[in-house]
Design a protein around this motif. Structure first.
Motif, PDB file in Angstrom:
ATOM      1  N   LYS A  63      13.980  21.730  31.298  1.00  0.00           N
ATOM      2  CA  LYS A  63      12.973  21.880  32.358  1.00  0.00           C
ATOM      3  C   LYS A  63      11.596  21.985  31.718  1.00  0.00           C
ATOM      4  CE  LYS A  63      15.992  22.607  35.742  1.00  0.00           C
ATOM      5  NZ  LYS A  63      16.149  21.805  36.898  1.00  0.00           N
ATOM      6  N   ASP A  64      10.574  21.525  32.449  1.00  0.00           N
ATOM      7  CA  ASP A  64       9.210  21.728  31.974  1.00  0.00           C
ATOM      8  C   ASP A  64       8.733  23.105  32.415  1.00  0.00           C
ATOM      9  OD1 ASP A  64       8.544  21.500  34.657  1.00  0.00           O
ATOM     10  OD2 ASP A  64       7.419  19.643  34.431  1.00  0.00           O
ATOM     11  N   ARG A  65       7.500  23.461  32.094  1.00  0.00           N
ATOM     12  CA  ARG A  65       7.032  24.813  32.404  1.00  0.00           C
ATOM     13  C   ARG A  65       6.868  25.079  33.899  1.00  0.00           C
ATOM     14  NH1 ARG A  65       1.337  24.046  29.408  1.00  0.00           N
ATOM     15  NH2 ARG A  65       0.775  22.111  30.435  1.00  0.00           N
ATOM     16  N   ALA A  66       6.847  24.027  34.712  1.00  0.00           N
ATOM     17  CA  ALA A  66       6.771  24.196  36.167  1.00  0.00           C
ATOM     18  C   ALA A  66       8.157  24.251  36.800  1.00  0.00           C
ATOM     19  CB  ALA A  66       5.967  23.058  36.782  1.00  0.00           C
ATOM     20  N   GLY A  67       9.210  24.111  35.986  1.00  0.00           N
ATOM     21  CA  GLY A  67      10.572  24.175  36.498  1.00  0.00           C
ATOM     22  C   GLY A  67      11.146  22.838  36.928  1.00  0.00           C
ATOM     23  N   ASN A  68      10.395  21.754  36.704  1.00  0.00           N
ATOM     24  CA  ASN A  68      10.873  20.409  37.039  1.00  0.00           C
ATOM     25  C   ASN A  68      11.686  19.849  35.882  1.00  0.00           C
ATOM     26  OD1 ASN A  68       9.348  20.449  39.453  1.00  0.00           O
ATOM     27  ND2 ASN A  68       7.524  19.937  38.282  1.00  0.00           N
ATOM     28  N   PRO A  69      12.630  18.947  36.165  1.00  0.00           N
ATOM     29  CA  PRO A  69      13.416  18.373  35.078  1.00  0.00           C
ATOM     30  C   PRO A  69      12.539  17.557  34.127  1.00  0.00           C
ATOM     31  CG  PRO A  69      14.039  17.413  37.199  1.00  0.00           C
ATOM     32  CD  PRO A  69      13.013  18.442  37.464  1.00  0.00           C
ATOM     33  N   MET A  70      12.820  17.663  32.837  1.00  0.00           N
ATOM     34  CA  MET A  70      12.117  16.851  31.844  1.00  0.00           C
ATOM     35  C   MET A  70      12.578  15.410  32.015  1.00  0.00           C
ATOM     36  SD  MET A  70      10.156  18.777  29.931  1.00  0.00           S
ATOM     37  CE  MET A  70       9.954  18.055  28.340  1.00  0.00           C
ATOM     38  N   THR A  71      11.637  14.473  31.914  1.00  0.00           N
ATOM     39  CA  THR A  71      11.969  13.071  32.100  1.00  0.00           C
ATOM     40  C   THR A  71      11.411  12.227  30.970  1.00  0.00           C
ATOM     41  OG1 THR A  71       9.984  12.664  33.424  1.00  0.00           O
ATOM     42  CG2 THR A  71      11.981  13.261  34.628  1.00  0.00           C
ATOM     43  N   VAL A  72      11.966  11.035  30.834  1.00  0.00           N
ATOM     44  CA  VAL A  72      11.479  10.054  29.874  1.00  0.00           C
ATOM     45  C   VAL A  72      11.378   8.723  30.614  1.00  0.00           C
ATOM     46  CG1 VAL A  72      13.768   9.467  28.987  1.00  0.00           C
ATOM     47  CG2 VAL A  72      11.772   9.115  27.552  1.00  0.00           C
ATOM     48  N   LYS A  73      10.345   7.946  30.294  1.00  0.00           N
ATOM     49  CA  LYS A  73      10.132   6.657  30.945  1.00  0.00           C
ATOM     50  C   LYS A  73      10.739   5.560  30.069  1.00  0.00           C
ATOM     51  CE  LYS A  73       6.168   5.297  33.085  1.00  0.00           C
ATOM     52  NZ  LYS A  73       4.762   4.851  33.169  1.00  0.00           N
ATOM     53  N   LEU A  74      11.610   4.746  30.669  1.00  0.00           N
ATOM     54  CA  LEU A  74      12.246   3.631  29.975  1.00  0.00           C
ATOM     55  C   LEU A  74      11.773   2.329  30.608  1.00  0.00           C
ATOM     56  CD1 LEU A  74      15.882   5.047  29.913  1.00  0.00           C
ATOM     57  CD2 LEU A  74      14.176   5.197  28.101  1.00  0.00           C
ATOM     58  N   LYS A  75      11.491   1.330  29.785  1.00  0.00           N
ATOM     59  CA  LYS A  75      11.015   0.049  30.304  1.00  0.00           C
ATOM     60  C   LYS A  75      12.112  -0.995  30.231  1.00  0.00           C
ATOM     61  CE  LYS A  75       6.239   0.871  29.380  1.00  0.00           C
ATOM     62  NZ  LYS A  75       5.109   0.203  29.951  1.00  0.00           N
ATOM     63  N   GLY A  76      12.185  -1.825  31.284  1.00  0.00           N
ATOM     64  CA  GLY A  76      13.185  -2.880  31.357  1.00  0.00           C
ATOM     65  C   GLY A  76      13.336  -3.360  32.788  1.00  0.00           C
ATOM     66  N   ALA A  77      14.316  -4.218  33.009  1.00  0.00           N
ATOM     67  CA  ALA A  77      14.569  -4.781  34.344  1.00  0.00           C
ATOM     68  C   ALA A  77      15.174  -3.725  35.261  1.00  0.00           C
ATOM     69  CB  ALA A  77      15.503  -5.974  34.234  1.00  0.00           C
ATOM     70  N   VAL A  78      14.574  -3.551  36.442  1.00  0.00           N
ATOM     71  CA  VAL A  78      15.007  -2.546  37.419  1.00  0.00           C
ATOM     72  C   VAL A  78      15.482  -3.258  38.679  1.00  0.00           C
ATOM     73  CG1 VAL A  78      14.303  -0.557  38.786  1.00  0.00           C
ATOM     74  CG2 VAL A  78      13.278  -0.935  36.544  1.00  0.00           C
ATOM     75  N   GLU A  79      16.695  -2.915  39.147  1.00  0.00           N
ATOM     76  CA  GLU A  79      17.261  -3.506  40.361  1.00  0.00           C
ATOM     77  C   GLU A  79      17.733  -2.396  41.295  1.00  0.00           C
ATOM     78  OE1 GLU A  79      20.303  -6.460  39.447  1.00  0.00           O
ATOM     79  OE2 GLU A  79      19.534  -6.454  37.390  1.00  0.00           O
ATOM     80  N   PRO A  80      16.916  -2.007  42.293  1.00  0.00           N
ATOM     81  CA  PRO A  80      17.379  -1.020  43.262  1.00  0.00           C
ATOM     82  C   PRO A  80      18.218  -1.684  44.349  1.00  0.00           C
ATOM     83  CG  PRO A  80      15.113  -1.581  43.710  1.00  0.00           C
ATOM     84  CD  PRO A  80      15.513  -2.345  42.482  1.00  0.00           C
ATOM     85  N   TYR A  81      19.171  -0.940  44.916  1.00  0.00           N
ATOM     86  CA  TYR A  81      20.006  -1.453  45.993  1.00  0.00           C
ATOM     87  C   TYR A  81      20.495  -0.279  46.837  1.00  0.00           C
ATOM     88  CZ  TYR A  81      23.852   0.051  43.019  1.00  0.00           C
ATOM     89  OH  TYR A  81      24.699   0.813  42.261  1.00  0.00           O
ATOM     90  N   LEU A  82      20.889  -0.570  48.060  1.00  0.00           N
ATOM     91  CA  LEU A  82      21.469   0.452  48.935  1.00  0.00           C
ATOM     92  C   LEU A  82      22.939   0.627  48.558  1.00  0.00           C
ATOM     93  CD1 LEU A  82      19.951  -0.486  52.386  1.00  0.00           C
ATOM     94  CD2 LEU A  82      19.438   1.526  51.003  1.00  0.00           C
ATOM     95  N   ARG A  83      23.371   1.863  48.348  1.00  0.00           N
ATOM     96  CA  ARG A  83      24.768   2.119  47.968  1.00  0.00           C
ATOM     97  C   ARG A  83      25.715   1.884  49.127  1.00  0.00           C
ATOM     98  NH1 ARG A  83      25.173   6.828  43.541  1.00  0.00           N
ATOM     99  NH2 ARG A  83      23.370   6.164  42.374  1.00  0.00           N
ATOM    100  N   GLU A  84      25.326   2.343  50.315  1.00  0.00           N
ATOM    101  CA  GLU A  84      26.170   2.161  51.496  1.00  0.00           C
ATOM    102  C   GLU A  84      25.444   1.291  52.492  1.00  0.00           C
ATOM    103  OE1 GLU A  84      27.111   5.981  53.053  1.00  0.00           O
ATOM    104  OE2 GLU A  84      27.824   6.731  51.146  1.00  0.00           O
TER     105      GLU A  84
END
Length: 89
Positions: A63-84
């Protein structure tokens, strides 16, 4: 004011799971969004942007100091879709 007919199936270019973000959409997230990053299913995506080609993923339980999850940015092809598919009726 027109009713959005094609909008529910059209996914936004950028979406975040953080309620404080301007790119947060609770209705869309509740429907279930899946992300394929470089052809691999990712389940820990916090935010994505298709046009810029990146995802922000959480890193373990840190977690960061504000209590949010630590994240990392990854670059590449992104394909969002609806699961249901939306069930109407």
């Amino acid at each position: 004011m027109t009713e959005p007919t094609a909008e529910p199936t059209a996914l936004p270019d950028r979406l975040s799971s953080d309620p404080a973000s301007p790119f947060y959409n609770e209705e869309l997230l509740s429907r279930g969004i899946g992300i394929r990053f470089k052809g691999v299913e990712k389940t820990n995506v916090e935010e994505y942007c298709v046009s810029e080609g990146w995802v922000r993923v959480s890193v373990g339980k840190a977690k960061d100091r504000a209590g949010n999850p630590m994240t990392v940015k990854l670059k590449g092809a992104v394909e969002p879709y609806l699961r249901e598919p939306s069930a109407e009726g």
